[in-house]
Design a protein around this motif. Sequence first.
Motif, PDB file in Angstrom:
ATOM      1  N   SER A 168       0.849  -1.187   0.000  1.00  0.00           N
ATOM      2  CA  SER A 168       0.000   0.000   0.000  1.00  0.00           C
ATOM      3  C   SER A 168       0.883   1.234   0.000  1.00  0.00           C
ATOM      4  CB  SER A 168      -0.892   0.013   1.243  1.00  0.00           C
ATOM      5  OG  SER A 168      -0.107   0.183   2.420  1.00  0.00           O
TER       6      SER A 168
ATOM      7  N   MET B 230       1.193   1.654 -13.782  1.00  0.00           N
ATOM      8  CA  MET B 230       0.573   1.736 -12.460  1.00  0.00           C
ATOM      9  C   MET B 230      -0.908   1.399 -12.526  1.00  0.00           C
ATOM     10  SD  MET B 230       2.886   2.299 -10.245  1.00  0.00           S
ATOM     11  CE  MET B 230       1.773   2.542  -8.865  1.00  0.00           C
ATOM     12  N   ARG B 231      -1.579   1.804 -13.588  1.00  0.00           N
ATOM     13  CA  ARG B 231      -3.009   1.481 -13.710  1.00  0.00           C
ATOM     14  C   ARG B 231      -3.210  -0.024 -13.891  1.00  0.00           C
ATOM     15  NH1 ARG B 231      -5.925   6.005 -13.824  1.00  0.00           N
ATOM     16  NH2 ARG B 231      -4.870   7.949 -14.435  1.00  0.00           N
TER      17      ARG B 231
ATOM     18  N   ARG C  17      -1.097  -2.334 -12.804  1.00  0.00           N
ATOM     19  CA  ARG C  17      -0.752  -2.905 -11.489  1.00  0.00           C
ATOM     20  C   ARG C  17      -1.937  -2.819 -10.535  1.00  0.00           C
ATOM     21  NH1 ARG C  17      -1.115  -2.242  -6.210  1.00  0.00           N
ATOM     22  NH2 ARG C  17       0.740  -2.517  -4.929  1.00  0.00           N
ATOM     23  N   ASN C  18      -2.589  -1.659 -10.486  1.00  0.00           N
ATOM     24  CA  ASN C  18      -3.685  -1.464  -9.539  1.00  0.00           C
ATOM     25  C   ASN C  18      -4.957  -2.192  -9.951  1.00  0.00           C
ATOM     26  OD1 ASN C  18      -2.163   0.108  -7.790  1.00  0.00           O
ATOM     27  ND2 ASN C  18      -2.681   2.010  -8.840  1.00  0.00           N
TER      28      ASN C  18
ATOM     29  N   ARG D 293      -3.842  -5.993  -5.184  1.00  0.00           N
ATOM     30  CA  ARG D 293      -4.295  -5.259  -4.016  1.00  0.00           C
ATOM     31  C   ARG D 293      -3.308  -5.458  -2.881  1.00  0.00           C
ATOM     32  NH1 ARG D 293      -6.846  -3.390  -7.342  1.00  0.00           N
ATOM     33  NH2 ARG D 293      -9.066  -2.917  -7.480  1.00  0.00           N
TER      34      ARG D 293
ATOM     35  N   PRO E 100      -3.939  -1.214  -3.584  1.00  0.00           N
ATOM     36  CA  PRO E 100      -3.452  -0.315  -4.638  1.00  0.00           C
ATOM     37  C   PRO E 100      -2.300   0.545  -4.152  1.00  0.00           C
ATOM     38  CG  PRO E 100      -5.501   0.509  -3.721  1.00  0.00           C
ATOM     39  CD  PRO E 100      -5.280  -0.850  -3.112  1.00  0.00           C
TER      40      PRO E 100
ATOM     41  N   VAL F  12      -1.148   4.152  -5.193  1.00  0.00           N
ATOM     42  CA  VAL F  12      -1.517   5.315  -6.006  1.00  0.00           C
ATOM     43  C   VAL F  12      -0.297   6.207  -6.184  1.00  0.00           C
ATOM     44  CG1 VAL F  12      -3.000   7.338  -6.184  1.00  0.00           C
ATOM     45  CG2 VAL F  12      -3.891   5.208  -5.205  1.00  0.00           C
TER      46      VAL F  12
END
Length: 236
Positions: free
Chosen positions: A19, A176-177, A179-180, A184, A186, A188
């Motif tokens: 996280s 990154m998008r 990956r997210n 979990r 995420p 950001v």
Amino acid sequence: MFSPQGPSLRELAVQSLSSVERGYDLLAPKFDHTPFRTPDAILDATTDALRPRGLFERGLDVCCGTGAGMRTLEPLCKEQVAGVDFSTGMLARAREAHPGAEWIRADVRALPFSEAFDLAVTFGALGHLLPAERPALFAGVHRALRPGGLFAFPIGAPPPIASVGYWTLLGFDAAMRIRNAIWRPPFVMYYRTCPLQAMRDDLAAAGFTVTTTPLEGLGRREDGSPRYRLLLARKP
């Protein structure tokens, strides 16, 4: 990686799969030896641009990390300076580097202050907030400032579409998008979600009067436009 004192590739991989809070707790001991720490040149240019606006009483660094923003706040504020972040690890490093400042652990989307500061700054952290989360942050900063208080942060000009930088940032955000979408919790961290006009609109909606000024010390692009501007949001 980055320098002998910086994190290894493995450490960065572990961080990126955590996280945001846990990732920065892990990175904190070596964060100042990475490119993610705001360069002194940007901090100094911000200080120079704010100095003609007079001395302030109390200052707050929002998303303070390891406390680099104190390089700007301490010369400009006559009384207390403080930093707020949600990473315990980053705050521990900040406390070691600047024991005279006040350090507060809090979620910046729900800042626990009311008319307590005259100046607020933030450096390189807005990409850790989704666009839908910015209104809560800006409303909290507005609430934290006294009437007439100032919220200031530098914002870089977008790289030209034909440049390596443009495609590097585009590729990073796309990665990154992905990956997210599949992992979990995420993490950001986006570079292309904070365009100048969106910042101005969100700040105005929070009740600020918004202007900008070029950070001349950081140079200009080939077309003559400034590489960086300082966004100045004044609470009426």
